[in-house]
Design a protein around this motif. Structure first.
Motif, mmCIF file in Angstrom:
data_model
loop_
_atom_site.group_PDB
_atom_site.id
_atom_site.type_symbol
_atom_site.label_atom_id
_atom_site.label_comp_id
_atom_site.label_asym_id
_atom_site.label_seq_id
_atom_site.Cartn_x
_atom_site.Cartn_y
_atom_site.Cartn_z
ATOM 1 N N MET A 147 5.976 7.592 2.540
ATOM 2 C CA MET A 147 6.196 6.597 3.583
ATOM 3 C C MET A 147 6.689 5.315 2.935
ATOM 4 S SD MET A 147 3.467 5.102 6.320
ATOM 5 C CE MET A 147 4.010 3.919 7.559
ATOM 6 N N SER A 148 7.856 4.825 3.315
ATOM 7 C CA SER A 148 8.404 3.620 2.715
ATOM 8 C C SER A 148 7.709 2.396 3.249
ATOM 9 C CB SER A 148 9.911 3.521 3.012
ATOM 10 O OG SER A 148 10.121 3.426 4.398
ATOM 11 N N ILE A 149 7.562 1.426 2.398
ATOM 12 C CA ILE A 149 6.894 0.190 2.764
ATOM 13 C C ILE A 149 7.795 -0.974 2.405
ATOM 14 C CG2 ILE A 149 4.885 -1.268 2.324
ATOM 15 C CD1 ILE A 149 3.325 1.195 1.760
ATOM 16 N N ILE A 150 7.956 -1.904 3.339
ATOM 17 C CA ILE A 150 8.838 -3.041 3.144
ATOM 18 C C ILE A 150 8.365 -3.863 1.953
ATOM 19 C CG2 ILE A 150 9.639 -5.196 4.181
ATOM 20 C CD1 ILE A 150 9.483 -3.810 6.864
ATOM 21 N N GLY A 198 0.140 7.317 0.448
ATOM 22 C CA GLY A 198 0.469 8.408 1.331
ATOM 23 C C GLY A 198 -0.651 8.673 2.301
ATOM 24 N N ASP A 199 -0.480 9.659 3.161
ATOM 25 C CA ASP A 199 -1.490 10.001 4.159
ATOM 26 C C ASP A 199 -2.511 10.913 3.511
ATOM 27 O OD1 ASP A 199 -2.928 10.479 6.353
ATOM 28 O OD2 ASP A 199 -1.316 11.363 7.554
ATOM 29 N N ILE A 200 -3.533 10.284 2.864
ATOM 30 C CA ILE A 200 -4.493 11.080 2.101
ATOM 31 C C ILE A 200 -5.816 11.205 2.820
ATOM 32 C CG2 ILE A 200 -3.427 10.485 -0.079
ATOM 33 C CD1 ILE A 200 -5.508 8.403 -0.541
ATOM 34 N N GLY A 201 -5.850 10.728 4.065
ATOM 35 C CA GLY A 201 -7.038 10.954 4.890
ATOM 36 C C GLY A 201 -8.290 10.381 4.295
ATOM 37 N N ASP A 202 -9.342 11.182 4.225
ATOM 38 C CA ASP A 202 -10.646 10.688 3.804
ATOM 39 C C ASP A 202 -10.942 10.963 2.339
ATOM 40 O OD1 ASP A 202 -11.228 9.734 6.296
ATOM 41 O OD2 ASP A 202 -12.026 11.664 6.985
ATOM 42 N N CYS A 217 -6.121 2.149 5.548
ATOM 43 C CA CYS A 217 -5.076 2.065 4.536
ATOM 44 C C CYS A 217 -4.779 3.438 3.948
ATOM 45 C CB CYS A 217 -5.501 1.093 3.436
ATOM 46 S SG CYS A 217 -4.338 0.937 2.066
ATOM 47 N N ASP A 218 -5.829 4.200 3.641
ATOM 48 C CA ASP A 218 -5.640 5.529 3.069
ATOM 49 C C ASP A 218 -5.121 6.533 4.098
ATOM 50 O OD1 ASP A 218 -6.366 4.664 0.621
ATOM 51 O OD2 ASP A 218 -8.277 5.703 0.518
ATOM 52 N N GLN A 219 -5.512 6.390 5.346
ATOM 53 C CA GLN A 219 -5.081 7.330 6.384
ATOM 54 C C GLN A 219 -3.616 7.152 6.752
ATOM 55 O OE1 GLN A 219 -7.725 6.940 9.737
ATOM 56 N NE2 GLN A 219 -9.396 8.056 8.756
ATOM 57 N N THR A 220 -3.145 5.913 6.743
ATOM 58 C CA THR A 220 -1.803 5.625 7.249
ATOM 59 C C THR A 220 -0.780 5.332 6.173
ATOM 60 O OG1 THR A 220 -2.279 3.259 7.459
ATOM 61 C CG2 THR A 220 -2.838 4.657 9.340
ATOM 62 N N GLY A 221 -1.217 4.990 4.966
ATOM 63 C CA GLY A 221 -0.282 4.549 3.949
ATOM 64 C C GLY A 221 0.090 3.091 4.094
ATOM 65 N N ILE A 222 -0.496 2.394 5.057
ATOM 66 C CA ILE A 222 -0.220 0.975 5.269
ATOM 67 C C ILE A 222 -1.245 0.169 4.494
ATOM 68 C CG2 ILE A 222 -0.173 -0.885 6.973
ATOM 69 C CD1 ILE A 222 0.679 1.184 9.045
ATOM 70 N N ASN A 223 -0.781 -0.817 3.742
ATOM 71 C CA ASN A 223 -1.699 -1.620 2.955
ATOM 72 C C ASN A 223 -1.500 -3.109 3.186
ATOM 73 O OD1 ASN A 223 0.690 -2.053 1.374
ATOM 74 N ND2 ASN A 223 0.229 -0.114 0.361
ATOM 75 N N TYR A 278 -2.541 -6.088 6.123
ATOM 76 C CA TYR A 278 -3.332 -6.370 7.318
ATOM 77 C C TYR A 278 -2.410 -6.549 8.528
ATOM 78 C CZ TYR A 278 -7.811 -7.883 9.351
ATOM 79 O OH TYR A 278 -8.980 -7.964 10.080
ATOM 80 N N GLU A 279 -1.294 -7.242 8.319
ATOM 81 C CA GLU A 279 -0.357 -7.464 9.413
ATOM 82 C C GLU A 279 0.256 -6.154 9.908
ATOM 83 O OE1 GLU A 279 0.002 -11.048 6.579
ATOM 84 O OE2 GLU A 279 -0.349 -8.904 6.476
ATOM 85 N N ASP A 280 0.600 -5.272 8.964
ATOM 86 C CA ASP A 280 1.198 -3.995 9.359
ATOM 87 C C ASP A 280 0.196 -3.091 10.061
ATOM 88 O OD1 ASP A 280 3.706 -4.640 8.445
ATOM 89 O OD2 ASP A 280 3.340 -3.872 6.424
ATOM 90 N N LEU A 281 -1.084 -3.203 9.700
ATOM 91 C CA LEU A 281 -2.107 -2.467 10.453
ATOM 92 C C LEU A 281 -2.153 -2.951 11.898
ATOM 93 C CD1 LEU A 281 -5.125 -2.204 7.971
ATOM 94 C CD2 LEU A 281 -3.656 -0.348 8.773
ATOM 95 N N GLY A 282 -2.019 -4.274 12.084
ATOM 96 C CA GLY A 282 -1.951 -4.812 13.436
ATOM 97 C C GLY A 282 -0.743 -4.294 14.183
ATOM 98 N N GLY A 283 0.394 -4.156 13.481
ATOM 99 C CA GLY A 283 1.591 -3.605 14.114
ATOM 100 C C GLY A 283 1.430 -2.141 14.469
ATOM 101 N N ARG A 284 0.748 -1.390 13.607
ATOM 102 C CA ARG A 284 0.532 0.035 13.886
ATOM 103 C C ARG A 284 -0.389 0.207 15.094
ATOM 104 N NH1 ARG A 284 0.792 4.657 10.631
ATOM 105 N NH2 ARG A 284 0.178 6.467 11.866
ATOM 106 N N ALA A 285 -1.391 -0.659 15.216
ATOM 107 C CA ALA A 285 -2.368 -0.525 16.296
ATOM 108 C C ALA A 285 -1.865 -1.110 17.612
ATOM 109 C CB ALA A 285 -3.675 -1.202 15.903
ATOM 110 N N LEU A 286 -1.238 -2.273 17.560
ATOM 111 C CA LEU A 286 -0.865 -2.998 18.782
ATOM 112 C C LEU A 286 0.623 -3.323 18.836
ATOM 113 C CD1 LEU A 286 -3.881 -5.504 18.803
ATOM 114 C CD2 LEU A 286 -3.690 -3.339 20.047
#
Length: 455
Positions: A1-4, A18-22, A96-102, A104-112
């Motif tokens: 997953m590419s990250i800006i 990556g999407d490494i789950g738990d 962070c581990d589930q989505t590959g997003i690290n 805080y702002e991008d987590l907000g974008g993924r959720a909302l």
């Protein structure tokens, strides 16, 4: 997953995941393979950086919080807030581990979606500007007194270094600005370790000096002799529980004191061998050590001044022990610690500002420097004109701190995680979110009502 922004020269180089789950012991991945990168920050350096992000000017307001809630009430609330802080970090690292997003702002974008991304960015910017301004506020109010304490007491001249505003500007330009322009947050590990030991020294001095100031407190020490107050010894009896309008400042001050979430993911990205379990250990050690220092300094600060404790603890020592060598050195130590914390808090604030204004543009030194100067300019203005540090603790703590510490992690986990609502983490996320809403609304309402009545 590419990250800006994942470039070698990017200040905000994101640790790809990556999407490494738990799988809490798996390293961060990029497109299914381990990313080759330079050796990151050590475990110890990361602990010091996170403790430096946690501990700052909040330590000076916790004795006042204890006076407003009582010893037992304070301890219960401190355990609750610190535990919830650690749990909310657990949720963020899991996402962070589930989505590959690290970010805080991008987590907000993924959720909302986009509004969530910008909402988090604004909250981080306001929170960190408030934190930095409170740190520099302490520098402005305490530095002239500190310098004067090392001088001849007969010296009554109005020298340039008696102006806290001028000193604030000089120290910001000479120390804060160069450290804030550093390209990576990991570089601050050494300064963070120094800042922590300064905080530890502060707690030790507060504990020792509890037996050096009499109770009831003297009314007049300007003449060189204590004039004992006429009050009864009842004011020297510690209160176990206290309920008043001032209690509304307690939880926001604690939330303000334990908020490190804006620095969690940048520190995670630069951690050597980054895994969720390893970063969670960094968090647990940092919060535990900070908890001990907070509790000791708050307890003995309260037992020194009782109901007369000030919203900024060091002010109380100025009147009763103005020439004490330990108080003089601890004042200097706490100022240096606060000064070294400002650049660390500045990193996520600048990242949020660049995200809000420039989106995902590649790293640019010009934008980097302009954002740095702009934020420090705003922080300087607030530090110069804010009349009482308690106002910063109360307002910021009841709004952005409660959102970043409790509400956002709970909402993001419920929106992004694939776990059922009956799972432990989902139930915890719901409780975290509800607690954040109740705490924020209640505290902010009481604070506003108190201001209105005092006006």
């Amino acid at each position: 997953m590419s990250i800006i922004g994942n470039t070698n020269t990017d200040l905000y180089h994101e640790c790809a995941a990556g999407d490494i789950g738990d799988n809490e012991t798996a390293p961060l991945l990029s497109n299914g393979s381990v990313q080759t990168r330079a050796k990151g920050a050590s475990f110890t350096s990361s602990v010091f950086n996170l403790m430096n992000a946690i501990m700052g000017s909040g330590i000076l307001g916790l004795a006042y919080a204890m006076a407003s809630t009582g010893i037992v009430g304070f301890c219960i609330l401190l355990v609750l807030v610190s535990s919830l802080a650690a749990f909310s970090v657990h949720l963020l690292l899991k996402l962070c581990d589930q989505t590959g997003i690290n970010s805080y702002e991008d987590l907000g974008g993924r959720a909302l979606r986009k509004p969530g991304k910008y909402l988090v960015g604004v909250a981080i910017l306001i929170q960190n500007i408030g934190a930095m301004s409170s740190y520099l506020f302490i520098l402005k109010s305490e530095l002239p007194t500190t310098i004067s304490s090392f001088q001849n007491p007969d010296n009554t001249g109005n020298a340039w270094y008696d102006d806290g505003r001028l000193l604030l500007i000089l120290f910001t330009l000479c120390i804060v600005l160069p450290l804030s322009i550093l390209p990576k947050i990991g570089f601050l590990g050494y300064t963070s370790s120094i800042a922590f030991f300064f905080m530890l020294y502060f707690a030790v001095v507060v504990m020792v000096k509890k037996w050096s100031i009499p109770c009831p407190l003297p009314l007049n020490v300007t003449s060189g002799a204590f004039q004992v107050s006429n009050s009864t010894d009842s004011e020297c009896t510690p209160k176990l529980f206290v309920f008043s309008s001032e209690s509304a400042y307690a939880i926001p001050t604690m939330a303000f004191s334990f908020l490190c979430h804006t620095a969690i993911l940048p520190i995670y990205c630069e951690l050597d061998r980054p895994t969720k379990a390893r970063m969670q250990n960094v968090t647990n050690v940092s919060i535990s050590l900070s908890f001990v220092v907070y509790l000791v300094s708050a307890l003995f600060g309260y037992l020194t001044f009782f109901a007369n404790v000030k919203s900024e603890l060091l002010i109380g020592y100025d009147a009763y022990m103005p020439r004490d060598i330990m108080v003089m050195t601890v004042r200097l130590a706490i100022l240096l610690s606060v000064l070294l914390t400002v650049p660390l808090i500045h990193f996520p604030a600048r990242k949020a500002l660049i995200l809000l204004l420039c989106g995902g543009r590649p790293f640019s030194w010009l934008i980097h420097i302009i954002a740095t100067m702009s934020i420090l300019g705003v922080v300087l203005m607030l530090a110069i004109f804010v009349p009482d540090i308690r106002n910063v603790f109360g307002v910021i703590g009841s709004t952005t701190s409660s959102s970043l510490l409790f509400i956002f992690p709970g909402i993001f986990y419920l929106k992004i995680s694939r776990q059922p609502l009956s799972s432990f983490d989902s139930i915890g996320a719901i409780l975290l979110m509800v607690f954040g809403f109740i705490m924020g609304i209640t505290s902010f309402s009481v604070i506003v009502i108190t201001w209105a009545q005092s006006s």
